[in-house]
Scaffold this motif. Structure first.
Motif, PDB file in Angstrom:
ATOM      1  N   ASP A  57      47.944   3.713  56.670  1.00  0.00           N
ATOM      2  CA  ASP A  57      47.514   2.500  55.950  1.00  0.00           C
ATOM      3  C   ASP A  57      46.314   2.793  55.051  1.00  0.00           C
ATOM      4  O   ASP A  57      45.331   2.038  54.996  1.00  0.00           O
ATOM      5  CB  ASP A  57      47.179   1.376  56.938  1.00  0.00           C
ATOM      6  N   GLY A  58      46.368   3.936  54.379  1.00  0.00           N
ATOM      7  CA  GLY A  58      45.334   4.311  53.424  1.00  0.00           C
ATOM      8  C   GLY A  58      44.147   5.050  54.009  1.00  0.00           C
ATOM      9  O   GLY A  58      43.269   5.480  53.257  1.00  0.00           O
ATOM     10  N   ARG A  59      44.102   5.228  55.330  1.00  0.00           N
ATOM     11  CA  ARG A  59      42.984   5.926  55.971  1.00  0.00           C
ATOM     12  C   ARG A  59      43.434   7.300  56.447  1.00  0.00           C
ATOM     13  O   ARG A  59      44.519   7.443  57.030  1.00  0.00           O
ATOM     14  CB  ARG A  59      42.459   5.113  57.155  1.00  0.00           C
ATOM     15  N   ASN A  60      42.585   8.306  56.230  1.00  0.00           N
ATOM     16  CA  ASN A  60      42.931   9.670  56.596  1.00  0.00           C
ATOM     17  C   ASN A  60      42.632   9.961  58.063  1.00  0.00           C
ATOM     18  O   ASN A  60      41.567   9.612  58.583  1.00  0.00           O
ATOM     19  CB  ASN A  60      42.134  10.669  55.743  1.00  0.00           C
ATOM     20  N   VAL A  61      43.581  10.609  58.715  1.00  0.00           N
ATOM     21  CA  VAL A  61      43.369  11.182  60.045  1.00  0.00           C
ATOM     22  C   VAL A  61      43.627  12.679  59.904  1.00  0.00           C
ATOM     23  O   VAL A  61      44.680  13.090  59.418  1.00  0.00           O
ATOM     24  CB  VAL A  61      44.323  10.580  61.092  1.00  0.00           C
ATOM     25  N   CYS A  62      42.655  13.498  60.320  1.00  0.00           N
ATOM     26  CA  CYS A  62      42.741  14.949  60.130  1.00  0.00           C
ATOM     27  C   CYS A  62      42.724  15.667  61.474  1.00  0.00           C
ATOM     28  O   CYS A  62      42.416  15.068  62.504  1.00  0.00           O
ATOM     29  CB  CYS A  62      41.578  15.439  59.266  1.00  0.00           C
ATOM     30  N   GLN A  63      43.054  16.942  61.425  1.00  0.00           N
ATOM     31  CA  GLN A  63      43.102  17.851  62.571  1.00  0.00           C
ATOM     32  C   GLN A  63      44.385  17.613  63.379  1.00  0.00           C
ATOM     33  O   GLN A  63      44.687  16.489  63.802  1.00  0.00           O
ATOM     34  CB  GLN A  63      41.873  17.738  63.459  1.00  0.00           C
ATOM     35  N   THR A  64      45.082  18.710  63.606  1.00  0.00           N
ATOM     36  CA  THR A  64      46.421  18.645  64.201  1.00  0.00           C
ATOM     37  C   THR A  64      46.459  17.865  65.506  1.00  0.00           C
ATOM     38  O   THR A  64      47.274  16.958  65.679  1.00  0.00           O
ATOM     39  CB  THR A  64      46.948  20.072  64.446  1.00  0.00           C
ATOM     40  N   LYS A  65      45.583  18.206  66.437  1.00  0.00           N
ATOM     41  CA  LYS A  65      45.658  17.575  67.760  1.00  0.00           C
ATOM     42  C   LYS A  65      45.237  16.112  67.722  1.00  0.00           C
ATOM     43  O   LYS A  65      45.797  15.287  68.463  1.00  0.00           O
ATOM     44  CB  LYS A  65      44.827  18.368  68.761  1.00  0.00           C
ATOM     45  N   ALA A  66      44.281  15.767  66.878  1.00  0.00           N
ATOM     46  CA  ALA A  66      43.899  14.356  66.741  1.00  0.00           C
ATOM     47  C   ALA A  66      45.080  13.545  66.203  1.00  0.00           C
ATOM     48  O   ALA A  66      45.369  12.446  66.687  1.00  0.00           O
ATOM     49  CB  ALA A  66      42.697  14.231  65.807  1.00  0.00           C
ATOM     50  N   ILE A  67      45.759  14.106  65.209  1.00  0.00           N
ATOM     51  CA  ILE A  67      46.931  13.425  64.652  1.00  0.00           C
ATOM     52  C   ILE A  67      48.015  13.287  65.706  1.00  0.00           C
ATOM     53  O   ILE A  67      48.627  12.228  65.879  1.00  0.00           O
ATOM     54  CB  ILE A  67      47.471  14.188  63.428  1.00  0.00           C
ATOM     55  N   LEU A  68      48.245  14.374  66.442  1.00  0.00           N
ATOM     56  CA  LEU A  68      49.329  14.378  67.428  1.00  0.00           C
ATOM     57  C   LEU A  68      49.058  13.375  68.547  1.00  0.00           C
ATOM     58  O   LEU A  68      49.964  12.659  68.986  1.00  0.00           O
ATOM     59  CB  LEU A  68      49.489  15.792  67.991  1.00  0.00           C
ATOM     60  N   ARG A  69      47.816  13.300  68.991  1.00  0.00           N
ATOM     61  CA  ARG A  69      47.485  12.310  70.022  1.00  0.00           C
ATOM     62  C   ARG A  69      47.674  10.890  69.504  1.00  0.00           C
ATOM     63  O   ARG A  69      48.201  10.016  70.208  1.00  0.00           O
ATOM     64  CB  ARG A  69      46.039  12.498  70.493  1.00  0.00           C
ATOM     65  N   TYR A  70      47.223  10.654  68.292  1.00  0.00           N
ATOM     66  CA  TYR A  70      47.384   9.312  67.717  1.00  0.00           C
ATOM     67  C   TYR A  70      48.856   8.939  67.617  1.00  0.00           C
ATOM     68  O   TYR A  70      49.266   7.844  68.045  1.00  0.00           O
ATOM     69  CB  TYR A  70      46.730   9.249  66.339  1.00  0.00           C
ATOM     70  N   VAL A  71      49.653   9.825  67.060  1.00  0.00           N
ATOM     71  CA  VAL A  71      51.085   9.533  66.907  1.00  0.00           C
ATOM     72  C   VAL A  71      51.730   9.351  68.279  1.00  0.00           C
ATOM     73  O   VAL A  71      52.579   8.471  68.475  1.00  0.00           O
ATOM     74  CB  VAL A  71      51.788  10.646  66.103  1.00  0.00           C
TER      75      VAL A  71
END
Length: 258
Positions: A87-101
């Motif tokens: 929604d227009g906001r960046n999420v970076c770093q593989t593991k942070a993204i993976l946990r969020y998803v």
């Protein structure tokens, strides 16, 4: 007036208790998701699989290598990918993204990232542990002589090698369970990471390492087959236009029996 106020306070308290029993609301599914990475499996593959399994609609933006430096790198918060734009906001770093998803994606009625704090910690432990294997491979990319580079990588995976020691830990981790990385979690983002990253390592993408690299580790290979045989994952890799739209090499190992 005092009585009425007391009744209102008690009503509010009761409503709060009921809300507490219900627990927190489920994570909000974004209206817009864009995953930015290269046209390879790499570090983005477990993220792609998690969103695919969770039926999350997203744009899979695969940036061609020649465009990276000139058109994209400067706009990335850390100058690298993957980056997930939510929604227009960046999420970076593989593991942070993976946990969020994993928190917003559900497969077969269950989240891909555990809600139980202790089970989630066990999943996190495995996500972090894989870094120990990447760290061993990283210095080999600085070796200019190709023959020496290949020899160094193969040495890591020989009996008694540093990478072999890590694989032996992963092999023991998979003993005695139901085939998933964390038995209590069922299918989780840890399974998707290990399936994806170990497949990349033996895919031929890393020069000097071949598809038979993990044959001495039957539990690791059984785990690979278990994840590759999940119907949605099998169908995903059978559809090359979806899983590999740029037709790059090295995707064959993600399929069952490969």
């Amino acid at each position: 007036p005092g009585g009425a106020g007391g009744e209102r306070a008690m009503g509010a308290a009761a409503a709060s208790c009921v809300e507490g029993l219900r627990g927190p609301p489920p994570p909000k599914v974004p209206k817009s998701i864009v995953l930015k990475y290269f046209p390879i499996a790499g570090r983005a593959e477990p993220i792609r699989l998690a969103m695919m399994l969770g039926n999350l609609r997203y744009v899979d933006q695969r940036i061609p290598g020649p465009e990276w430096e000139e058109k994209h790198k400067a706009s990335m918060p850390y100058g690298q990918v993957p980056v997930l734009v939510v929604d227009g906001r960046n999420v970076c770093q593989t593991k942070a993204i993976l946990r969020y998803v994993g928190k917003i994606a559900k497969y077969d009625g269950a989240s891909l990232y555990p809600k139980d704090a202790l089970v989630a910690a066990q999943v996190d432990e495995l996500l972090d542990a894989f870094d120990d294997l990447w760290i061993l491979l990283a210095p080999t990319y600085n070796i200019k002589d190709e023959a020496q580079k290949v020899a160094s990588r193969r040495q890591l995976f020989e009996p008694g090698g540093s990478a072999t020691a890590k694989l032996e830990i992963f092999e023991r981790m998979l003993e005695g369970g139901d085939g998933f990385c964390v038995k209590e979690a069922g299918l989780s983002v840890a399974d998707l990471m290990y399936f994806s990253f170990l497949s990349v390592i033996r895919s031929g993408f890393v020069d000097g390492l071949s598809p038979d690299l993990f044959q001495p580790f039957p539990n690791i290979m059984r785990h690979k087959e278990k994840i590759a045989s999940i119907p949605e994952i099998r169908a995903y890799y059978e559809d090359a236009g979806r899983s590999n739209p740029h037709a790059v090499p090295y995707y064959e190992v993600f399929q069952p029996g490969k």
